[in-house]
Scaffold this motif. Structure first.
Motif, PDB file in Angstrom:
ATOM      1  N   LEU A   1       0.848  -1.203   0.000  1.00  0.00           N
ATOM      2  CA  LEU A   1       0.000   0.000   0.000  1.00  0.00           C
ATOM      3  C   LEU A   1       0.877   1.243   0.000  1.00  0.00           C
ATOM      4  CD1 LEU A   1      -2.817   1.354   0.279  1.00  0.00           C
ATOM      5  CD2 LEU A   1      -2.607   1.077   2.749  1.00  0.00           C
TER       6      LEU A   1
ATOM      7  N   LEU B   1       4.061   1.562  -1.047  1.00  0.00           N
ATOM      8  CA  LEU B   1       4.823   1.725  -2.292  1.00  0.00           C
ATOM      9  C   LEU B   1       3.934   2.124  -3.461  1.00  0.00           C
ATOM     10  CD1 LEU B   1       7.168  -1.363  -1.936  1.00  0.00           C
ATOM     11  CD2 LEU B   1       7.877   1.044  -1.857  1.00  0.00           C
TER      12      LEU B   1
ATOM     13  N   ARG C   1       0.761   3.540  -3.359  1.00  0.00           N
ATOM     14  CA  ARG C   1      -0.233   4.597  -3.252  1.00  0.00           C
ATOM     15  C   ARG C   1       0.115   5.789  -2.366  1.00  0.00           C
ATOM     16  NH1 ARG C   1      -2.015   4.238  -7.757  1.00  0.00           N
ATOM     17  NH2 ARG C   1      -3.594   2.734  -8.375  1.00  0.00           N
ATOM     18  N   LYS C   2       1.224   5.747  -1.658  1.00  0.00           N
ATOM     19  CA  LYS C   2       1.513   6.870  -0.767  1.00  0.00           C
ATOM     20  C   LYS C   2       2.494   7.863  -1.386  1.00  0.00           C
ATOM     21  CE  LYS C   2       0.317   4.685   3.623  1.00  0.00           C
ATOM     22  NZ  LYS C   2       0.727   4.347   5.005  1.00  0.00           N
TER      23      LYS C   2
ATOM     24  N   GLU D   1       4.185  10.838   3.017  1.00  0.00           N
ATOM     25  CA  GLU D   1       3.440   9.776   3.695  1.00  0.00           C
ATOM     26  C   GLU D   1       4.317   8.545   3.902  1.00  0.00           C
ATOM     27  OE1 GLU D   1      -0.783  11.191   1.673  1.00  0.00           O
ATOM     28  OE2 GLU D   1       0.173   9.338   1.037  1.00  0.00           O
TER      29      GLU D   1
ATOM     30  N   SER E   1       1.154  10.029   7.976  1.00  0.00           N
ATOM     31  CA  SER E   1       1.377   8.677   7.440  1.00  0.00           C
ATOM     32  C   SER E   1       0.109   8.068   6.859  1.00  0.00           C
ATOM     33  CB  SER E   1       1.910   7.762   8.537  1.00  0.00           C
ATOM     34  OG  SER E   1       0.889   7.414   9.445  1.00  0.00           O
ATOM     35  N   GLU E   2      -1.042   8.520   7.344  1.00  0.00           N
ATOM     36  CA  GLU E   2      -2.304   7.968   6.834  1.00  0.00           C
ATOM     37  C   GLU E   2      -2.978   8.887   5.825  1.00  0.00           C
ATOM     38  OE1 GLU E   2      -4.407   6.961  10.344  1.00  0.00           O
ATOM     39  OE2 GLU E   2      -3.099   5.249  10.749  1.00  0.00           O
ATOM     40  N   GLY E   3      -2.237   9.873   5.383  1.00  0.00           N
ATOM     41  CA  GLY E   3      -2.741  10.702   4.292  1.00  0.00           C
ATOM     42  C   GLY E   3      -3.654  11.838   4.708  1.00  0.00           C
TER      43      GLY E   3
ATOM     44  N   LYS F   1      -6.324  -3.188  -0.012  1.00  0.00           N
ATOM     45  CA  LYS F   1      -6.270  -2.357   1.185  1.00  0.00           C
ATOM     46  C   LYS F   1      -6.589  -0.920   0.782  1.00  0.00           C
ATOM     47  CE  LYS F   1      -2.952  -2.864   4.174  1.00  0.00           C
ATOM     48  NZ  LYS F   1      -3.350  -3.571   5.383  1.00  0.00           N
TER      49      LYS F   1
ATOM     50  N   LEU G   1      -6.625   3.416   1.853  1.00  0.00           N
ATOM     51  CA  LEU G   1      -6.296   4.523   2.736  1.00  0.00           C
ATOM     52  C   LEU G   1      -7.594   5.248   3.073  1.00  0.00           C
ATOM     53  CD1 LEU G   1      -3.054   5.793   0.974  1.00  0.00           C
ATOM     54  CD2 LEU G   1      -3.239   4.885   3.292  1.00  0.00           C
ATOM     55  N   PRO G   2      -7.580   6.012   4.184  1.00  0.00           N
ATOM     56  CA  PRO G   2      -8.811   6.694   4.605  1.00  0.00           C
ATOM     57  C   PRO G   2      -9.447   7.532   3.492  1.00  0.00           C
ATOM     58  CG  PRO G   2      -7.130   6.913   6.287  1.00  0.00           C
ATOM     59  CD  PRO G   2      -6.471   6.241   5.124  1.00  0.00           C
ATOM     60  N   ASP G   3      -8.631   8.120   2.615  1.00  0.00           N
ATOM     61  CA  ASP G   3      -9.186   8.984   1.577  1.00  0.00           C
ATOM     62  C   ASP G   3      -9.618   8.220   0.326  1.00  0.00           C
ATOM     63  OD1 ASP G   3      -6.848   8.310   0.366  1.00  0.00           O
ATOM     64  OD2 ASP G   3      -6.003  10.324   0.310  1.00  0.00           O
TER      65      ASP G   3
ATOM     66  N   ARG H   1      -7.794   6.029  -1.608  1.00  0.00           N
ATOM     67  CA  ARG H   1      -6.765   5.427  -2.451  1.00  0.00           C
ATOM     68  C   ARG H   1      -6.709   3.934  -2.137  1.00  0.00           C
ATOM     69  NH1 ARG H   1      -1.738   9.084  -0.959  1.00  0.00           N
ATOM     70  NH2 ARG H   1      -3.120   9.614   0.781  1.00  0.00           N
ATOM     71  N   ARG H   2      -6.614   3.126  -3.176  1.00  0.00           N
ATOM     72  CA  ARG H   2      -6.679   1.681  -2.991  1.00  0.00           C
ATOM     73  C   ARG H   2      -5.436   0.994  -3.545  1.00  0.00           C
ATOM     74  NH1 ARG H   2     -10.914  -2.351  -6.025  1.00  0.00           N
ATOM     75  NH2 ARG H   2      -9.584  -1.693  -7.752  1.00  0.00           N
ATOM     76  N   GLN H   3      -4.965  -0.001  -2.846  1.00  0.00           N
ATOM     77  CA  GLN H   3      -3.906  -0.845  -3.387  1.00  0.00           C
ATOM     78  C   GLN H   3      -4.427  -2.266  -3.444  1.00  0.00           C
ATOM     79  OE1 GLN H   3      -0.828  -0.040  -4.587  1.00  0.00           O
ATOM     80  NE2 GLN H   3      -0.661  -2.172  -5.202  1.00  0.00           N
TER      81      GLN H   3
ATOM     82  N   THR I   1      -3.590  -5.933  -3.497  1.00  0.00           N
ATOM     83  CA  THR I   1      -2.372  -6.637  -3.078  1.00  0.00           C
ATOM     84  C   THR I   1      -2.254  -8.002  -3.737  1.00  0.00           C
ATOM     85  OG1 THR I   1      -3.491  -7.496  -1.125  1.00  0.00           O
ATOM     86  CG2 THR I   1      -2.295  -5.437  -0.870  1.00  0.00           C
TER      87      THR I   1
ATOM     88  N   LEU J   1       6.480  -2.524  -7.369  1.00  0.00           N
ATOM     89  CA  LEU J   1       5.842  -1.252  -7.007  1.00  0.00           C
ATOM     90  C   LEU J   1       6.866  -0.156  -6.743  1.00  0.00           C
ATOM     91  CD1 LEU J   1       3.068  -2.651  -4.645  1.00  0.00           C
ATOM     92  CD2 LEU J   1       2.691  -1.530  -6.857  1.00  0.00           C
ATOM     93  N   GLY J   2       7.982  -0.555  -6.138  1.00  0.00           N
ATOM     94  CA  GLY J   2       8.951   0.458  -5.746  1.00  0.00           C
ATOM     95  C   GLY J   2       9.905   0.862  -6.845  1.00  0.00           C
TER      96      GLY J   2
END
Lengths: 250, 250
Positions: free
Chosen positions: A161, A163, A165-166, A170, A246-248, B84, B86-88, B90-92, B94, B163-164
């Motif tokens: 997540l 790598l 999406r942040k 973040e 860290s959580e955006g 997974k 993020l609160p806003d 954004r989706r990853q 996996t 991803l990285g």
DNA sequence: CGTATACTTGAATTGAGTCAATAAGTGTGG
DNA sequence: CCACACTTATTGACTCAATTCAAGTATACG
């Protein structure tokens, strides 16, 4: 010096001949943090019978990605960097291991990554087949290893997540938060940490460049979130803010 | 319709009352591809006694990240998307699971990700604690699950590298290669595949946007590496070239 | 104390993202 | 079977976050 090249038999004898006659596992500093936690005296003897204790200099490899996966390890002291490389040299650091962490789970012929010491390292080394034989003798040991694997899997998902999406900020905030969290378990100060890894390692772990890591640190310092008394020391001014970043939540 | 809401006892009775009197596991299409492979008739009876077979409509969740992790599953038909958020928002993504894959390994109270059907889905569901009890009765079963976890871990490491450190084109090539490889195991054609997932799923899996995935497909078509007879069908003109691209040889 | 290495900072570039406009499928009901 | 609405995918123009390239500056260590 490493015990790597010392014959195994001699090694075991030496280990048993401790001054007080105790199994060295009993006095192991990471006894309660590792896969060995909760084993009784008799079981520790079993473990001790197949272990080789070894040390590795900083910046030396424990094993390479392409090595035959014949051993598993327990980190007793120091920090390990796990990484994978592309043919052209691009590197992804997939994790860092600290005392108490288990290393080398692989259900295949070769390891999944390269493991290198980034500080002087102490390890317990187990021949894989002997450890697997121990699974039959020590009830719950296999379950414990499965638990370790499961936790690594969760960490890997989190990292995906990160790598995928942040943002750079973040990513760095998430990384620092995880270090704080790990530090808490070891009962250290929670508002400051030492970074055992350099900027390149951090960059390769977060899928960034050293320049971006550096700029992001600078920005956080300017924003009053943290201070950098030295390049390998971080003091947290606003840990909660860091958690939010860290959580955006920005 | 799902068997989800049918009382477990009734379910087990129904399962046992097959026309030929055989344990349904014996006729399971993924018998040899799953964690159940290699179990004898008696052991399959044990497994069958704790399983609930269920189906889930496309685009419905099997479980959410925050759900209490009470069950594990075996995919018998269809495709699962793991993700997974993020609160806003954004989706990853996996991972994707296919028939034979094991779902829900988690050594913690909650699942590590959300699992959703992206096609009509058939699953075998096991209460976690009952499966763990089976570990004591079926030698080797726990080892098999550990093997599954270990393979997932390796896949997760590979995905971190992707991803990285990989470019959009390398990412898509790697993804397509992994689908070819998975198809090979199932003995299908190796020069063409169906994509069960849409462009958004692929983008969220590779840490890209749908537009970039689309543009990258277009580029590969222009370069003569592949053809897209329809949006969910890929024909490979130069599989070896694709393999090269995936490893950065350009 | 000098030198190599690691880190930071600045300027310019770029790969992928964003926003916006089609185009191509997909399904539904008349 | 077609017309319509709706979703999904593609393409284009522009933007921007992070990278690259290029100096500098600090730090560690023999």
């Amino acid at each position: 010096m490493s015990t790597q090249n010392v014959p195994a038999l001699f090694n075991r004898m030496a280990i048993r001949a401790t001054s007080n006659g105790l199994n060295p596992c009993e006095a192991c500093p990471i006894r309660d943090m590792s896969v060995c936690a909760g084993l009784n005296s008799h079981e520790l003897d079993h473990v001790n019978a197949i272990v080789t204790r070894m040390t590795i200099d900083s910046e030396r490899a424990v094993f390479y990605e392409w090595d035959s996966a014949e051993h598993v390890f327990n980190v007793t002291n120091g920090t390990v960097r796990l990484s994978k490389m592309l043919p052209d040299g691009r590197r992804q650091v997939t994790g860092f291991l600290y005392p108490g962490d288990f290393l080398g789970i692989a259900y295949s012929d070769t390891y999944a990554y390269t493991a290198e010491a980034i500080s002087p390292l102490s390890l317990c080394r187990f021949p894989r087949h002997k450890l697997e034989a121990l699974f039959d003798e020590i009830p719950g040991l296999e379950k414990r290893v499965l638990g370790v694997a499961s936790n690594e899997l969760r960490a890997a998902q989190d990292q995906m997540l990160l790598l995928g999406r942040k943002t750079a900020q973040e990513k760095l905030a998430t990384f620092l938060c995880s270090l704080i969290k790990a530090g808490k378990q070891n009962g250290g100060r929670q508002d400051a940490i030492d970074l055992p890894m350099n900027r390149t390692d951090i960059a390769d772990y977060l899928g960034l460049t050293t320049e971006t890591v550096s700029r992001t640190f600078t920005r956080m310092v300017k924003d009053g979130v943290l201070e950098l008394p030295s390049t390998h020391r971080v003091v947290f001014q606003q840990p909660k803010r860091l958690q939010q970043i860290s959580e955006g939540e920005t």
